[in-house]
Design a protein around this motif. Sequence first.
Motif, mmCIF file in Angstrom:
data_model
loop_
_atom_site.group_PDB
_atom_site.id
_atom_site.type_symbol
_atom_site.label_atom_id
_atom_site.label_comp_id
_atom_site.label_asym_id
_atom_site.label_seq_id
_atom_site.Cartn_x
_atom_site.Cartn_y
_atom_site.Cartn_z
ATOM 1 N N ASN A 285 4.187 -4.453 -12.104
ATOM 2 C CA ASN A 285 3.326 -6.182 -12.081
ATOM 3 C C ASN A 285 4.154 -6.940 -11.290
ATOM 4 O OD1 ASN A 285 6.237 -5.350 -12.504
ATOM 5 N ND2 ASN A 285 6.176 -7.006 -13.848
ATOM 6 N N LEU B 263 3.040 -1.898 -19.062
ATOM 7 C CA LEU B 263 2.806 -3.131 -18.567
ATOM 8 C C LEU B 263 3.110 -3.677 -19.467
ATOM 9 C CD1 LEU B 263 1.064 -3.802 -15.228
ATOM 10 C CD2 LEU B 263 3.311 -3.235 -15.150
ATOM 11 N N LYS B 264 2.466 -4.052 -20.474
ATOM 12 C CA LYS B 264 2.642 -5.114 -21.431
ATOM 13 C C LYS B 264 3.967 -4.732 -22.647
ATOM 14 C CE LYS B 264 -2.575 -6.109 -21.390
ATOM 15 N NZ LYS B 264 -3.668 -6.014 -21.599
ATOM 16 N N ASN C 117 -1.482 -0.116 -18.469
ATOM 17 C CA ASN C 117 -1.409 -1.755 -18.586
ATOM 18 C C ASN C 117 -1.062 -1.751 -20.029
ATOM 19 O OD1 ASN C 117 -2.716 -2.582 -16.453
ATOM 20 N ND2 ASN C 117 -5.185 -2.248 -17.239
ATOM 21 N N TYR D 252 -1.727 -0.759 -7.925
ATOM 22 C CA TYR D 252 -2.648 -0.450 -8.322
ATOM 23 C C TYR D 252 -3.259 0.744 -8.009
ATOM 24 C CZ TYR D 252 -6.132 1.668 -10.990
ATOM 25 O OH TYR D 252 -7.194 2.255 -12.361
ATOM 26 N N LYS E 20 -6.346 3.261 -16.547
ATOM 27 C CA LYS E 20 -6.009 1.906 -16.480
ATOM 28 C C LYS E 20 -5.294 0.836 -17.867
ATOM 29 C CE LYS E 20 -6.959 -1.319 -13.426
ATOM 30 N NZ LYS E 20 -8.789 -2.435 -12.202
ATOM 31 N N GLU E 21 -6.064 1.549 -18.675
ATOM 32 C CA GLU E 21 -6.052 1.074 -20.399
ATOM 33 C C GLU E 21 -4.465 1.382 -20.125
ATOM 34 O OE1 GLU E 21 -8.989 1.267 -22.537
ATOM 35 O OE2 GLU E 21 -7.501 2.761 -24.059
ATOM 36 N N VAL F 144 0.749 1.611 -11.508
ATOM 37 C CA VAL F 144 0.754 0.250 -11.340
ATOM 38 C C VAL F 144 2.301 -0.101 -11.565
ATOM 39 C CG1 VAL F 144 0.750 0.240 -14.297
ATOM 40 C CG2 VAL F 144 -0.571 -1.263 -12.319
#
Lengths: 478, 448
Positions: B161, B15-16, B12, B165, B8-9, B159
């Motif tokens: 945006n 995504l960022k 994400n 997920y 997940k880390e 995942v």
Amino acid sequence: MDKELVELALNTAKLKGASYADVRLIRKQEEYITIKNGRIQVLKRDEDAGIGIRVIFNGAWGFAATAKLTKADISRTAILAVRVAKASSTLKAKDVLLDPREKVVGTYRTKVLKDPFQISLDKKIDLLMGVDAIMRKVKGVAFAETDLSFSKKYQIFASSDDSYIEQTIYQSGGSIAATAVKGNVTGERSYPGMHGHYKCAGYEFVESQRFLDNAERVATEAVALINAKECPSITTTVITDGSMTAIKIHETIGHPTELDRVLGTEVSCAGKSHLTIDKLHKFQMGASHVNITADATIEGGLGSFGFDDEGTPAQKTYLIKDGIFNGYLTSRETAPVIGEKSSGAMRADSWSSIPIIRMTNINLLPGKWRLEDLIADTDDGIYVESAGSPSIDDMRLNYHIASEIGWLIKNGKKTEMIRRPSYAGISYEMWRNCDAICNENYWEVWGVPNCGKGDPMQTMTVGHGAAPARFRNIKIGE
Amino acid sequence: MIDKNKTKELLNAGLKATPADMVEVGLFSTERGTTRFANSIIHQNIFAENPYLWSRVILKSKQGMKIGGLSTRNLTFDGITEAIGRAYELAEHSTPDKEFVSLPKKSKTPAKKQKEAKIDFVTPEQRASAVKKIVNVCKKHNLTAAGVITTSRYSVGIVNNLGVYNYCKNGDSYMTVTAMSDNSSGFALSCEKKFSKINFQELAEIACEKAIISKNPREIKPGAYTVLLEEPAVAELIAYLGWVEFGARAFAEKRSIMSKKLGKLITGKNITITDDCNDPRMIALPFDFEGVDKKKVPLIEKGIAKGIVTDSFYANKLKMKNTGHALPQPSAWGPFPTAPVMKTGNKTKAEMLKSIDKGILITRFWYTRLVDPDKTIFTGLTRDGTFWVENGKIQYGIKNLRYTINLYETLKQVAMIAKDAILSGEGGQAVVPALLINNFNFSSKTEY
């Protein structure tokens, strides 16, 4: 930094008791562009890096691989490779022995005139969009599909016998295809060759393929195939274009001359071979003018390199000489079984795969004919282009090859178009019935980018030098 | 293998890493051990850990969506940021896609709470020990052993945006054994979720029995015969049928029989095939490579062409529901069924065999290929255990044959279906029963 990591892997393996170790560290980038009916389906880059460590411990093989290129992870992976070898050694017949050799040090780089990764995306996309537009202008075309792909692989090979090799290998190529659909019938036509053409080369190879010049012909033939005749079921003379000859070489000469198959180590998966060791230098595989080499030294083939994945320098050997079965594709471990040294055919498709015996460039040497003369010299037969799907038994004897398009030959002339002609038979009978091969002006090293072998399956890029050739007494339409 | 929190880390972080209008990031992390054996020794033994992070970046423009894709194995935060930055650059260079609508949106149905499974690591010593069991059985019968034992564990996280997920962790064990004599061979395979579920000795005995009975194989003439196809052979046909016929791309392009005969009878009425990742015998991901939960999809029901599998693109294009069968994107391939399950019948294999007056028992197919997509004509060969059956009993081994069949017509000729089905197949897998089929066409023979 990479050299340091490779040395760390070797030293760790030796420290843990490996009697031999080799390491491949690979950094690879790939680019794919696929366009269908004016829509970009794929615009993608893959970036890949990792290390594979192969060791002999207590006379048995072990291999471990990781994408984590830190010192700690590489040490851990080298230790794991030794542990894996130790497990292998609990079920061995005798110690693995490699052919003896001096250390090999060298570099190799594909000759590239135009680095494909320096060519703008706009230029590549414009080329495919241009081809797409031409094909879709042809009435009756339902789908136009085009693609380009490029790769650049940098690899360090190092071994515990002090060999150290750096290679940079580029591959470039693409394909165009048109499909016409009418009711329950489709006509499919592609260019060049077997669903595309690929070489160890730069963007200059893509430019040499003249995709724009061929787009309209490809589309027109796809539409014409809709109304083309079905292939008759008869025994006749077959003339295959160079790309089709290439797929025959691949299936019926390349695979059965892999020595690992002959020695039984692929028996559960890829199969064995009818070309057993007792037949070496005796068995008539083809007509007396059929000469086939394994040649990694030529420029530009998908099986061209400086050194194989055991560090053996690229070589040229005869697999078939004057029609007689003459040699195998071998490795450092298998070659001594037949009293030879490795022919340099060990290749892995990735850092995460173990090298296995693979084809390099398996080439049918050119003959003397012009294609026009060959057709004119044929009273009754069929001319076929562009291999579709091949199928062959696990001993490499009973083959069946489908193709996209063919034309009947009557009294020395190409006449009616045939949709999806297929032909079948026994491999050595086909090569014995090869009575003519076209000359060097028609000879091309065709690229097969998707040869499958191994477990887990490895996908290898291999080359086949071939020209159009004529084969008598072939069953078609089965 | 990368756990849920770390996955997940990393996702994400992806995504960022971009200001794109839409972005999707996936991470597939595998650990695979493969022990290959032949001539009754271990000759290849490998372990590879192989993470693969991919991303699809989408920019909106007035003319349509611009899409770029990228994959990397550099899972540092800097590596991920750089990779997704390059995907953004590719998207900027792309031409607008008028057909692409959107990445999948978050499902309105609440996600099932899945407990993170503990997947055991199978050691090289455990695999070597299992190979020894196989070799010992073969030696007892004066046969040599070949085959593979592959043990994998993997995690997948996806995942986007728009709120999608999904994550899962899974594992499987796969083995084949080929028992060899000088002129015959026998084959068996097993796929299980757990290594401990595989009975290596039993499978080796099956392979040995086949190799022993098929010694000194005789030749028979090609032609149409009644055949009893065992599960590996059936799985190969069903997997190929799935790739060619049950995906949305072939349907949208009207290239498949399914696209022309939806709702019509296309096989015998005794044929039902469903794509069902939740079948307890199946080993499959519960969601696709866009993070969408896989739906149970009837493909053929009582012989009637019932449905196809889709992904988000083809669901939008065809105005159908998204069944959750996407491949990693971007891809030129459409969706495929990944968990085909064939409905069982009511016969035991022994009863099926007993019913054969004259026919052939087939263990395994090899090199199956599509010859004519318009007619779904396939060709391929038998391998590693082909037997002549007469008066309901196996009589002797026969030399291998090439089959050339119209697959839909063949599925109209299924006379009996076994009451048990297992997960089987090489390359493509399916839960299938053995089938008794009449008029199965062999076009030529081999020399061995």
